[in-house]
Design an enzyme around this catalytic site. Structure first.
Site, PDB file in Angstrom:
ATOM      1  N   ARG A 193      -0.973  -1.818  -7.276  1.00 25.32           N
ATOM      2  CA  ARG A 193      -1.155  -2.788  -6.445  1.00 25.32           C
ATOM      3  C   ARG A 193      -2.072  -3.886  -6.767  1.00 25.32           C
ATOM      4  O   ARG A 193      -1.876  -5.101  -6.645  1.00 25.32           O
ATOM      5  CB  ARG A 193      -1.930  -2.447  -4.944  1.00 25.32           C
ATOM      6  CG  ARG A 193      -2.282  -3.441  -3.901  1.00 25.32           C
ATOM      7  CD  ARG A 193      -2.568  -2.754  -2.660  1.00 25.32           C
ATOM      8  NE  ARG A 193      -3.266  -3.513  -1.693  1.00 25.32           N
ATOM      9  CZ  ARG A 193      -2.635  -4.330  -0.580  1.00 25.32           C
ATOM     10  NH1 ARG A 193      -1.333  -4.341  -0.666  1.00 25.32           N
ATOM     11  NH2 ARG A 193      -3.406  -4.971   0.149  1.00 25.32           N
ATOM     12  N   ARG A 236       0.903  -1.291   0.137  1.00 23.83           N
ATOM     13  CA  ARG A 236      -0.030   0.003   0.141  1.00 23.83           C
ATOM     14  C   ARG A 236       0.768   0.991   0.187  1.00 23.83           C
ATOM     15  O   ARG A 236       1.990   1.220   0.342  1.00 23.83           O
ATOM     16  CB  ARG A 236      -0.891   0.088   1.270  1.00 23.83           C
ATOM     17  CG  ARG A 236      -1.752  -1.188   1.315  1.00 23.83           C
ATOM     18  CD  ARG A 236      -2.723  -1.142   2.674  1.00 23.83           C
ATOM     19  NE  ARG A 236      -3.374  -2.332   2.688  1.00 23.83           N
ATOM     20  CZ  ARG A 236      -3.134  -3.534   3.420  1.00 23.83           C
ATOM     21  NH1 ARG A 236      -1.852  -3.517   4.022  1.00 23.83           N
ATOM     22  NH2 ARG A 236      -4.268  -4.333   3.380  1.00 23.83           N
ATOM     23  N   HIS A 247      -2.742   2.537  -5.815  1.00 26.00           N
ATOM     24  CA  HIS A 247      -3.610   1.466  -5.682  1.00 26.00           C
ATOM     25  C   HIS A 247      -3.653   0.551  -6.787  1.00 26.00           C
ATOM     26  O   HIS A 247      -3.809  -0.648  -6.694  1.00 26.00           O
ATOM     27  CB  HIS A 247      -4.738   1.564  -5.111  1.00 26.00           C
ATOM     28  CG  HIS A 247      -5.273   0.698  -3.832  1.00 26.00           C
ATOM     29  ND1 HIS A 247      -4.386   0.711  -2.594  1.00 26.00           N
ATOM     30  CD2 HIS A 247      -6.244  -0.248  -3.840  1.00 26.00           C
ATOM     31  CE1 HIS A 247      -5.033  -0.205  -1.897  1.00 26.00           C
ATOM     32  NE2 HIS A 247      -6.015  -0.668  -2.402  1.00 26.00           N
ATOM     33  N   LYS A 256      -1.599  -2.592   8.295  1.00 27.77           N
ATOM     34  CA  LYS A 256      -2.669  -2.051   9.135  1.00 27.77           C
ATOM     35  C   LYS A 256      -2.676  -2.688  10.334  1.00 27.77           C
ATOM     36  O   LYS A 256      -2.446  -3.956  10.800  1.00 27.77           O
ATOM     37  CB  LYS A 256      -4.030  -2.224   8.441  1.00 27.77           C
ATOM     38  CG  LYS A 256      -4.133  -1.547   7.385  1.00 27.77           C
ATOM     39  CD  LYS A 256      -5.581  -1.752   6.533  1.00 27.77           C
ATOM     40  CE  LYS A 256      -5.842  -0.789   5.432  1.00 27.77           C
ATOM     41  NZ  LYS A 256      -7.185  -0.981   4.715  1.00 27.77           N
TER      42      LYS A 256
END
Length: 297
Positions: free
Chosen positions: A246, A146, A243, A170
């Site tokens: 990703r 990320r 993103h 996260k």
């Protein structure tokens, strides 16, 4: 109710280590619900039951909120009430009896390999910023991390001998992610021949890998600006964001035969369902399978 909301937000920040962005969304959703309760002359959270929630849902759909937004708001309130129930501020959680709206999962947008190849050849590798941009692009695509994880990388998180990154994801979760030869070469060139020159422009000291033109820490917004510049230099008519790299990483890995569990681990997804959205295949991939497999292709 305001004190209960404050206690919940502090719980998110301290115990759950939620980002400021996440906390802001929760606060916005809860305060909007409080405004609805005030309009309905409901002054205590314990008064909320199934019928009140149905009225609230009707109001949300009247304002033409998307299913995704309604689902997020309900999820926020469900978590809020779950916290209050756990802290014994309330006896029941009425939101547990409410089903979240079903949503169509959009196929993630990704870049084709030909588009990426053009991006890899536009940076000026004779300048510190060009070296940084190349390293940034190579690393984002090579690892699928990320953008928040990327800008928080420190010098101690990279191991060139093993070709791995220690990524801080996260909720304080850490994972090791490998990177390949192209990313390694771009990173080494930037770190040893470019980063020190950028750092000299600042009076600060930092262990962060990626720096901006002033020698301070590169931000998520800064990464987006870099990618936009690369697209313009490559004369591509595509929309790009971190993103999307990703998405491209996951799509290309799966199309090349990687198993779903491995991609899940590399992406740092807690649930396999989050990774399954990448199981779509491109038309080119389907055509290649058909041509290689069908006896009369």
């Amino acid at each position: 109710m305001e004190n209960q909301c404050k206690a919940f937000l502090e719980y998110l920040q301290i115990e759950k280590n939620a980002s400021a962005y996440t906390v802001e969304f929760y606060q916005h959703d809860i305060e909007a619900f409080f405004q609805f309760l005030h309009k309905e002359s409901i002054h205590h959270l314990a008064e909320v039951d199934y019928s009140v929630i149905r009225i609230y849902l009707t109001e949300l759909f009247t304002h033409q909120y998307s299913r995704r937004t309604v689902s997020r708001k309900l999820s926020s309130l469900r978590s809020f009430y779950r916290f209050l129930e756990r802290e014994e501020m309330l006896e029941t959680n009425p939101f547990m009896s409410i089903s979240l709206p079903k949503m169509d999962k959009p196929i993630p947008e990704f870049l084709y390999e030909e588009e990426l190849e053009k991006l890899f050849h536009v940076s000026d590798l004779q300048t510190p910023l060009g070296k940084r941009n190349q390293a940034l692009l190579e690393l984002l695509y090579a690892t699928g991390i990320r953008v928040s994880e990327c800008v928080n990388l420190s010098m101690g998180d990279i191991d060139f001998s093993l070709g791995t990154l220690l990524v801080h994801g996260k909720g304080r979760k850490e994972r090791y992610v490998p990177f390949g030869r192209f990313a390694a070469e771009a990173l080494e060139d930037y770190i040893y021949n470019g980063r020190n020159l950028l750092l000299e422009k600042s009076n600060q000291t930092t262990n962060r890998i990626f720096l901006n033109a002033k020698g301070t820490n590169l931000t998520e917004r800064g990464v987006r600006m870099v990618l936009d510049q690369l697209v313009k230099k490559a004369s591509l008519t595509i929309d790009i964001h971190p993103h999307k790299l990703r998405h491209s990483f996951a799509t290309h890995m799966l199309n090349a035969g990687a198993d779903l569990r491995s991609v899940q681990e590399l992406l740092g997804h807690e649930h396999l369902s989050s990774t399954q959205i990448y199981t779509h295949v491109t038309k080119d991939h389907l055509k290649r399978i058909y041509n290689n497999s069908h006896p009369r292709a």
